[in-house]
Design a protein around this motif. Structure first.
Motif, PDB file in Angstrom:
ATOM      1  N   ALA A  63      46.930  44.841  32.226  1.00 43.49           N
ATOM      2  CA  ALA A  63      46.432  46.041  33.020  1.00 43.49           C
ATOM      3  C   ALA A  63      46.777  45.914  34.437  1.00 43.49           C
ATOM      4  O   ALA A  63      47.092  46.875  35.052  1.00 43.49           O
ATOM      5  CB  ALA A  63      45.116  46.452  32.465  1.00 43.49           C
ATOM      6  N   GLY A  64      46.322  44.973  34.982  1.00 41.73           N
ATOM      7  CA  GLY A  64      46.319  44.790  36.496  1.00 41.73           C
ATOM      8  C   GLY A  64      47.896  44.703  36.826  1.00 41.73           C
ATOM      9  O   GLY A  64      48.125  45.065  38.008  1.00 41.73           O
ATOM     10  N   ARG A  66      50.257  46.192  35.337  1.00 39.41           N
ATOM     11  CA  ARG A  66      50.814  47.607  35.492  1.00 39.41           C
ATOM     12  C   ARG A  66      50.187  48.480  36.490  1.00 39.41           C
ATOM     13  O   ARG A  66      50.677  49.271  37.167  1.00 39.41           O
ATOM     14  CB  ARG A  66      50.512  48.388  34.096  1.00 39.41           C
ATOM     15  CG  ARG A  66      51.281  47.588  32.908  1.00 39.41           C
ATOM     16  CD  ARG A  66      51.120  48.411  31.590  1.00 39.41           C
ATOM     17  NE  ARG A  66      51.636  47.656  30.473  1.00 39.41           N
ATOM     18  CZ  ARG A  66      53.029  47.886  30.052  1.00 39.41           C
ATOM     19  NH1 ARG A  66      53.771  48.385  31.308  1.00 39.41           N
ATOM     20  NH2 ARG A  66      53.628  47.292  29.450  1.00 39.41           N
ATOM     21  N   ASP A  67      49.179  48.150  36.865  1.00 39.55           N
ATOM     22  CA  ASP A  67      48.331  48.945  37.964  1.00 39.55           C
ATOM     23  C   ASP A  67      49.316  48.593  39.326  1.00 39.55           C
ATOM     24  O   ASP A  67      49.612  49.503  40.025  1.00 39.55           O
ATOM     25  CB  ASP A  67      47.138  48.373  38.094  1.00 39.55           C
ATOM     26  CG  ASP A  67      45.975  49.133  37.265  1.00 39.55           C
ATOM     27  OD1 ASP A  67      46.365  49.972  36.545  1.00 39.55           O
ATOM     28  OD2 ASP A  67      44.960  48.402  37.277  1.00 39.55           O
ATOM     29  N   THR A  68      49.484  47.229  39.744  1.00 40.22           N
ATOM     30  CA  THR A  68      50.485  46.902  40.682  1.00 40.22           C
ATOM     31  C   THR A  68      51.774  47.505  40.577  1.00 40.22           C
ATOM     32  O   THR A  68      52.285  48.070  41.651  1.00 40.22           O
ATOM     33  CB  THR A  68      50.514  45.394  40.769  1.00 40.22           C
ATOM     34  OG1 THR A  68      49.331  44.665  40.752  1.00 40.22           O
ATOM     35  CG2 THR A  68      51.436  44.796  41.974  1.00 40.22           C
ATOM     36  N   LEU A  70      52.649  50.519  39.341  1.00 41.12           N
ATOM     37  CA  LEU A  70      52.362  51.782  39.358  1.00 41.12           C
ATOM     38  C   LEU A  70      52.245  51.895  41.146  1.00 41.12           C
ATOM     39  O   LEU A  70      52.717  52.979  41.510  1.00 41.12           O
ATOM     40  CB  LEU A  70      51.084  52.259  38.833  1.00 41.12           C
ATOM     41  CG  LEU A  70      50.883  53.780  39.103  1.00 41.12           C
ATOM     42  CD1 LEU A  70      51.932  54.832  38.789  1.00 41.12           C
ATOM     43  CD2 LEU A  70      49.781  54.179  38.298  1.00 41.12           C
ATOM     44  N   GLU A  71      51.568  51.071  41.697  1.00 38.03           N
ATOM     45  CA  GLU A  71      51.446  51.163  43.159  1.00 38.03           C
ATOM     46  C   GLU A  71      53.013  51.025  43.832  1.00 38.03           C
ATOM     47  O   GLU A  71      53.113  51.837  44.666  1.00 38.03           O
ATOM     48  CB  GLU A  71      50.477  50.170  43.530  1.00 38.03           C
ATOM     49  CG  GLU A  71      49.168  50.327  43.199  1.00 38.03           C
ATOM     50  CD  GLU A  71      48.195  49.163  43.851  1.00 38.03           C
ATOM     51  OE1 GLU A  71      48.633  48.073  44.552  1.00 38.03           O
ATOM     52  OE2 GLU A  71      47.009  49.185  43.425  1.00 38.03           O
TER      53      GLU A  71
END
Length: 275
Positions: A63-64, A66-68, A70-71
């Motif tokens: 999840a971390g 994927r957050d990166t 997305l940024e």
């Protein structure tokens, strides 16, 4: 030479805006398709703690990542919109391959590949894999770089090698008509009366393409070759450096180091690497 596809290879979120803005500006200038690439690495768990890592922890790691991603995607698309170019985004999973291997797969169809210079304390393995294995010229962007006109001038590290020859020709992707080119040979100059035929012939090639090329010899003295190249680029105010990359075996590079690795770690302006 025309540049119709530019691939941006994002390796971290911290430098995403710099790479995105530089790539988008180049795509607008050349009327090129802009491709953004990022790889989600396989979660790495040290063997000593593997028995304590649950499926929930692995899910949190992913999840971390994927957050990166997305940024990075957001920064990429914002830069493309600001320059009026259409972006194509690909977020890939490593699937037991290295980040560099997965980036190479998508970058091989590009005319030009852009990647950020690794920080000095980073290994820079994805960048090195791209330079060695993508088969495309790789433009490495230094941290904090402000997009500007690259094509007005260049310093090309010259030697009579396959890699340097490719760098000289690949540099034409970025150079404008009328650009000033310095073919820099960091070695003993020819004796008076002798001709440096390979370098002079390469300068003539640039002249036939409407550019102004000069051949310059510099003795390294006590300096490292990369330092001499950078000094020449600074003194002439050139937009970028072009050089052949990794002309020796991997074992030689590991033991003695190379000009390539010096420039990868320290260059203060964009460097075009060709292998």
């Amino acid at each position: 030479m025309t540049c119709r596809t530019i691939a941006l290879c994002f390796t971290d979120g911290a430098s995403a805006q710099t790479l995105a803005r530089t790539g988008a500006a180049l795509a607008r200038q050349h009327g090129a398709h802009l491709l953004g690439l990022h790889v989600l690495p396989d979660p790495v768990v040290h063997a000593s703690v593997s028995m304590y890592v649950t499926g929930e922890i692995l899910t949190q790691i992913r999840a971390g990542q994927r957050d990166t991603a997305l940024e990075i995607e957001t920064a990429f698309k914002a830069a493309a919109e600001a320059e009026g170019v259409t972006p194509e985004w690909r977020c890939l999973e490593a699937r037991l391959a290295t980040i560099g291997e997965r980036l190479c797969e998508s970058a091989r169809a590009a005319d030009l590949v852009l990647v950020m210079r690794p920080e000095r304390d980073a290994a820079g393995r994805p960048q090195e894999e791209l330079i060695r294995n993508a088969g495309r010229p790789v433009l490495m962007i230094p941290p904090g770089y402000q997009p500007g006109a690259l094509g007005a001038s260049a310093v090309i590290g010259w030697s009579a090698t396959r890699e340097a020859t490719r760098a000289a020709h690949d540099a034409r992707l970025l150079l404008d008509e009328g650009a000033e080119v310095v073919l820099l040979s960091v070695e003993k100059a020819p004796d008076p009366g002798e001709q440096d035929y390979p370098a002079n012939e390469m300068a003539a090639m640039f002249s036939r393409h409407g550019m102004k090329a000069t051949v310059t010899h510099r003795s390294p003295g006590e300096s490292r070759i990369a330092e001499v190249i950078e000094r020449e680029a600074f003194e002439t105010g050139t937009g970028f450096i072009a050089t052949g990359a990794f002309g020796h075996s991997k074992a030689y590079d590991f033991v003695l180091g190379t000009v390539t690795r010096d420039l990868m770690q320290r260059a203060k302006r964009p460097v075009l690497f060709s292998k």
